[in-house]
Design a protein around this motif. Structure first.
Motif, PDB file in Angstrom:
ATOM      1  N   PHE A 181       5.400   4.827   9.641  1.00 12.75           N
ATOM      2  CA  PHE A 181       4.519   4.257   8.613  1.00 12.75           C
ATOM      3  C   PHE A 181       5.194   3.068   7.927  1.00 12.75           C
ATOM      4  O   PHE A 181       4.564   2.025   7.706  1.00 12.75           O
ATOM      5  N   HIS A 182       6.494   3.217   7.604  1.00  7.25           N
ATOM      6  CA  HIS A 182       7.228   2.097   6.990  1.00  7.25           C
ATOM      7  C   HIS A 182       7.322   0.920   7.957  1.00  7.25           C
ATOM      8  O   HIS A 182       7.186  -0.242   7.563  1.00  7.25           O
ATOM      9  N   SER A 200       4.124  -0.978   8.116  1.00  7.68           N
ATOM     10  CA  SER A 200       3.896  -1.718   6.864  1.00  7.68           C
ATOM     11  C   SER A 200       4.771  -2.968   6.798  1.00  7.68           C
ATOM     12  O   SER A 200       4.310  -4.033   6.373  1.00  7.68           O
ATOM     13  N   TRP A 227      -7.777  -0.850   8.520  1.00  7.51           N
ATOM     14  CA  TRP A 227      -8.607  -1.604   7.578  1.00  7.51           C
ATOM     15  C   TRP A 227      -9.421  -2.585   8.426  1.00  7.51           C
ATOM     16  O   TRP A 227      -8.831  -3.412   9.123  1.00  7.51           O
ATOM     17  N   GLY A 284      -2.708   8.090   7.731  1.00 11.16           N
ATOM     18  CA  GLY A 284      -3.379   6.825   7.455  1.00 11.16           C
ATOM     19  C   GLY A 284      -4.333   6.961   6.285  1.00 11.16           C
ATOM     20  O   GLY A 284      -4.347   7.997   5.642  1.00 11.16           O
ATOM     21  N   PRO A 285      -5.151   5.935   6.038  1.00  8.63           N
ATOM     22  CA  PRO A 285      -5.082   4.584   6.612  1.00  8.63           C
ATOM     23  C   PRO A 285      -3.811   3.855   6.165  1.00  8.63           C
ATOM     24  O   PRO A 285      -3.024   4.403   5.397  1.00  8.63           O
ATOM     25  N   ALA A 286      -3.622   2.626   6.655  1.00 11.55           N
ATOM     26  CA  ALA A 286      -2.498   1.809   6.212  1.00 11.55           C
ATOM     27  C   ALA A 286      -2.619   1.545   4.716  1.00 11.55           C
ATOM     28  O   ALA A 286      -3.710   1.620   4.149  1.00 11.55           O
ATOM     29  N   ILE A 287      -1.489   1.227   4.094  1.00 14.56           N
ATOM     30  CA  ILE A 287      -1.538   0.765   2.700  1.00 14.56           C
ATOM     31  C   ILE A 287      -1.656  -0.765   2.687  1.00 14.56           C
ATOM     32  O   ILE A 287      -2.190  -1.352   1.753  1.00 14.56           O
ATOM     33  N   VAL A 288      -1.167  -1.411   3.745  1.00 16.58           N
ATOM     34  CA  VAL A 288      -1.246  -2.874   3.836  1.00 16.58           C
ATOM     35  C   VAL A 288      -2.567  -3.243   4.531  1.00 16.58           C
ATOM     36  O   VAL A 288      -2.835  -2.753   5.618  1.00 16.58           O
ATOM     37  N   PRO A 289      -3.381  -4.083   3.922  1.00 18.16           N
ATOM     38  CA  PRO A 289      -4.611  -4.494   4.590  1.00 18.16           C
ATOM     39  C   PRO A 289      -4.338  -5.184   5.926  1.00 18.16           C
ATOM     40  O   PRO A 289      -3.242  -5.675   6.166  1.00 18.16           O
TER      41      PRO A 289
END
Lengths: 426, 358
Positions: free
Chosen positions: B80-81, B84, B142, B176-181
């Protein structure tokens, strides 16, 4: 006085509907706010972290912390467009490992020539953990145990190179981490990047007193600030530290206007924008712990009891006893004749300093003079122009009175904060 | 074959470690002046050096066009990191990010983390493939137009356009979802060095750009065909894959070497076949191999970046440009555009569109 700028993102203090509001993701927004902070001679620029989109009522929350870039990567890029400004990243100690994070922080310190800071946060949240290898969570007590050992281990790694640039093997054996080898990055320019601790629980205060350079607190009254300040500073001696070794910086908002009255009017307008009808219902749902979408935000408070231990909101800690909060809201609503939305506005928004530039400058200075704070982390409600007024109108007054620097005197964040260089423990 | 595809050139800017940004910035700008597709910066937890992704993030605002491809290891890191950070590199570079996915095979690296012991390369590359897979899903999670800022309904995003990825791998899971668009390129470019067998499998499944090793054009063509066939077997369009031959180059002190040529074997730190000769010799080799349809381009690792990158750009590349074999400027703004790769649509947006029609 020390000053820092918080990049707001999207949350319940942000006014994204304002026509001046721009992207919370695009690099130009970060660059603009950071340049403004540097123009104002701020100590540092502060980024929060996102590890999971919050949920509300079983679905992704559509207006709270929706989208954030990764902090350290943004700050490395900002190092290219700023010269003196400190660069602080919030990074969770629960979902990272000391070797990798110590390396990333040391890298930022090298690439920014000594401007890196780490805001250590922890999580006890299985919801967030679903995005990570470890999956589950640590309970509250273990979070700080891990965080404390994490910081200590990172410092061992930073000290594993001698100040003159020789790498030496390290070995750390503790309850949380058993690691050994060689660190890949020389000792950072600041010795150790600045460590910030956020939050004001008892464990948090103790952790800050033992290990942090800055504590990022909530803002309260002058009285509460003095009590907090005295309490935290008194804890330092037990760790062989001086009162000046830990800077206390509450997160605050500032609204200015030509006159105090105009500032009050602007502040009220901002509160109405922050607490949109939808936000009022969502906030009430977090307290009541149940779906209130059928209620009119401009009508009375729901005449139902809250649901205890509700998980309607995920990713955000629920504070306090909901029955007590509802009772307090009812009393305020009845006494002042307020609608649901007006009650939310009345009870939930904490605006700290409102007034003419002169009034705000005087109040900020009083907080520092009265030992309620060493400085402030400003949380603007607009991205990325939310600090323009403060930097253009309040900072010159603080400089004129000698309360705040007119030029940077050093190049590292430690030098801005007046923090001692950490002693090398090889 | 595809002798007429445009030539792609990339260069590694690592070498003996430097701990200031200026060194890397100078090299990236030099590569940008040569209109190269991208620079890579190698990385490992096991040898001295700064975090490569951080270095290229530092370089990003000070460059305009050059693609930025750090090595990112997938073994002891959090997927995940990783997703991102790579997505954020794409944001801060405005669409110029890639990542070279790699694994950490040694016990020494495992001890730096203390979470698990070393594993065989096959298992690590299986995991690396899963990290590439979940990263792609997170970047897609996203939809492009998820941010709506709809003041009438008070919604900042349309949550129907955000998607859980619910990925279950052998060693990790991500909800998920991602935190970064979704990043500017949709998905940053995934590069995999497919020198070894297990890496080749992951490359065929997940990479946009594959680095291979070869000592003859015939050998390069054969490996390229193999990678493309494997990609096709995974249901991918082989035409959406770029295969670059990796060469470690020593351009020496002369304009042309007495006996220019290739040597095989891991002679120095760099990966790929070892080339020794002058800038003109290297240009001849690149032109010849590319004309033979052996590769889509070359990834060059100068043994001494300060010296050899300058010779590559002002000698080899200038000559290729003079012969109209290589472009003289970046016609697009993103790394995908340099590589002639389309910007992918979000798989979830596509699925939603299909679901709507049914």
């Amino acid at each position: 006085m020390h000053l820092a700028a918080h990049f707001p993102g999207v949350n319940n203090t942000t006014v994204w509907a304002d026509p001046r509001s721009r992207s919370q993701i695009d690099f130009s927004s970060f660059e603009q706010l950071a340049r403004t902070a540097e123009r104002g001679k701020f100590d540092f620029f502060f980024l929060a972290e996102g590890l999971r989109l919050r949920e509300h009522n079983g679905r992704v929350h559509d207006l709270d912390v929706v989208g954030r870039p990764e902090s350290l990567t943004v700050l490395n890029a900002l190092a290219a467009v700023t010269d003196r400004l400190g660069l602080a990243a919030t990074v969770n100690a629960t979902f990272n490992e000391p070797y990798e994070l110590a390396r990333r922080l040391a890298t930022l310190d090298h690439l920014s020539a000594g401007r890196a800071a780490w805001n250590v946060v922890t999580s006890s949240d299985a919801f967030t953990g679903e995005n990570f290898r470890r999956g589950g969570y640590l309970d509250r007590a273990d979070r700080y145990t891990r965080a404390a050992e994490f910081v200590a281990t990172a410092r061992e790694l930073w000290d594993s190179w001698t100040p003159d640039g020789t790498s030496r093997p390290f070995a750390h054996e503790g309850p949380q981490f058993a690691i050994s080898g060689e660190f890949t990055v020389p000792r950072p320019p600041q010795g150790h990047p600045v460590v910030i601790q956020a939050g004001d629980s008892d464990e948090g205060r103790e952790f800050a007193a033992s290990a942090a350079d800055v504590i990022f607190t909530r803002h309260g009254t002058l009285e509460a600030g003095r009590d907090f300040y005295a309490d935290v500073k008194a804890r330092l001696a037990a760790y062989g530290r001086e009162p000046g070794d830990l800077k206390i910086m509450p997160g605050v908002t500032v609204v200015t206007g030509d006159t105090d009255a105009e500032a009050q009017e602007r502040a009220a307008g901002i509160r109405r924008q922050q607490v949109s009808p939808q936000n009022a219902i969502l906030t009430a749902e977090q307290i009541w712990g149940t779906d209130l979408s059928a209620y009119d935000p401009d009508g009375p408070l729901p005449a139902i009891d809250p649901v205890p231990d509700s998980e309607i909101t995920q990713g955000r800690v629920r504070h306090g006893d909901p029955f007590a909060i509802v009772a307090r809201w009812r009393a305020i609503s009845e006494a002042k004749g307020l609608s649901l939305r007006q009650t939310v506005i009345e009870t939930t928004t904490r605006q700290s300093f409102i007034g003419s530039p002169r009034t705000v400058a005087a109040e900020l200075t009083a907080f520092v003079d009265e030992r309620a704070a060493d400085g402030f982390i400003l949380v603007p409600h607009l991205t990325p122009s939310g600090l323009d007024d403060f930097v253009d109108r309040v900072v010159p007054l603080l400089q004129e009175s000698g309360a705040f620097r007119t030029e940077y005197t050093g190049s590292t964040l430690r030098s801005h904060l007046g923090l001692p260089e950490p002693v090398w423990k090889g | 074959m595809s002798a007429r595809t445009s030539l792609h050139l990339a260069a590694e800017i690592g070498g003996p470690p430097h701990y200031d940004a200026g060194h890397y910035l100078r090299l990236a700008r030099l590569a940008e002046d040569g209109a190269l597709d991208y620079v890579t910066l190698g990385d490992s937890f096991a040898r001295p050096g700064l975090d490569a992704l951080a270095v290229l993030a530092r370089v990003a605002p000070a460059t305009d066009r050059i693609g930025l491809v750090p090595t990112v290891t997938t073994t002891h890191t959090e997927p995940f990191h990783v997703s991102s950070a790579v997505a954020t590199l794409d944001w801060v570079s405005r669409g110029r990010a890639g990542w070279s996915a790699d694994v950490s095979t040694t016990e020494a690296e495992a001890r730096l983390f203390g979470r698990r012991t070393a594993a065989p390369p096959a298992a690590l590359w299986q995991e690396a493939g899963e990290v590439a897979d979940v990263s792609g899903r997170l970047w897609d999670s996203w939809e492009d137009d998820a941010e709506i800022r709809d003041t009438a309904t008070g919604r900042f995003i349309d949550r129907d356009k955000l998607h859980y990825v619910d990925f279950e791998g052998a060693t990790f899971s991500v909800r998920g979802p991602a935190i970064v668009p979704r990043p500017p390129q949709g998905r940053p470019v995934t590069v995999i060095d497919a020198t070894t067998g297990p890496a080749r499998e992951a490359a065929a499944r997940h990479a946009d750009v594959v680095h291979i090793r070869a000592t003859t054009p015939e050998q390069a063509a054969a490996v390229r065909d193999e990678v493309r066939a494997k990609a096709a077997a995974h249901g991918r369009d082989p035409g959406a894959l770029r295969v670059l031959v990796a060469l470690t180059v020593d351009l020496g002190d002369m304009e042309t070497a007495p006996e220019p040529g290739l040597e095989s074997g891991p002679r120095l730190a760099g990966r790929g076949t070892y080339f020794r000769g002058g800038p003109v010799d290297l240009a001849d080799l690149i032109a010849q191999w590319h004309r033979a349809g052996a590769a889509d381009g070359f990834h060059l690792t100068p043994i001494t970046p300060e010296r050899d990158l300058e010779r590559i750009v002002n000698g080899t590349v200038a000559l290729l440009q003079h012969r109209s074999l290589f472009r003289t400027f970046h016609p697009g703004g993103t790394l995908r555009e340099h590589l002639g790769l389309v910007r992918p649509a979000s798989r979830y947006a596509a699925a939603r569109a299909v679901a709507k029609e049914v």
